[in-house]
Motif scaffolding. Structure first.
Motif: not given
Length: 90
Positions: A44-51, A58-60, A75-81
């Motif tokens: 399971v990969v959890n992707l969060f755009y905000e901290d 909870s998800f983990e 996403a913060k600090g990655s190429s996604v942001s």
């Protein structure tokens, strides 16, 4: 159902199935061994755009209780942001 992105996408029967499944999973928390083999061998990969520490934990925790391997991605600090740049074909 493969992915659930919004409750608006659920038909009534699917919503009832989700709630019934949640009730069954909640009942397992009274057992000595709380883990279920439902997602054994899956990641399971959890992707969060905000901290959000509480949401991430909870998800983990939920995924681990279903025996999944978990990857948390921010996403913060990655190429996604950095925003998307589209290339126009030549």
């Amino acid at each position: 159902m493969k992915h659930l992105l919004s409750t608006a996408d659920l038909a009534l029967d699917d919503a009832i199935l989700v709630l019934d499944t949640a009730a069954q999973m909640a009942a397992t928390q009274g057992r000595e061994i709380k883990k279920l083999p439902t997602l054994r061998g899956r990641t399971v990969v959890n992707l969060f755009y905000e901290d959000s520490t509480r949401t991430r934990i909870s998800f983990e925790t939920a995924a681990k209780r279903l025996s999944a391997d978990v990857i948390n991605f921010s996403a913060k600090g990655s190429s996604v942001s950095k925003g998307s740049r589209s290339r126009t074909p030549r």
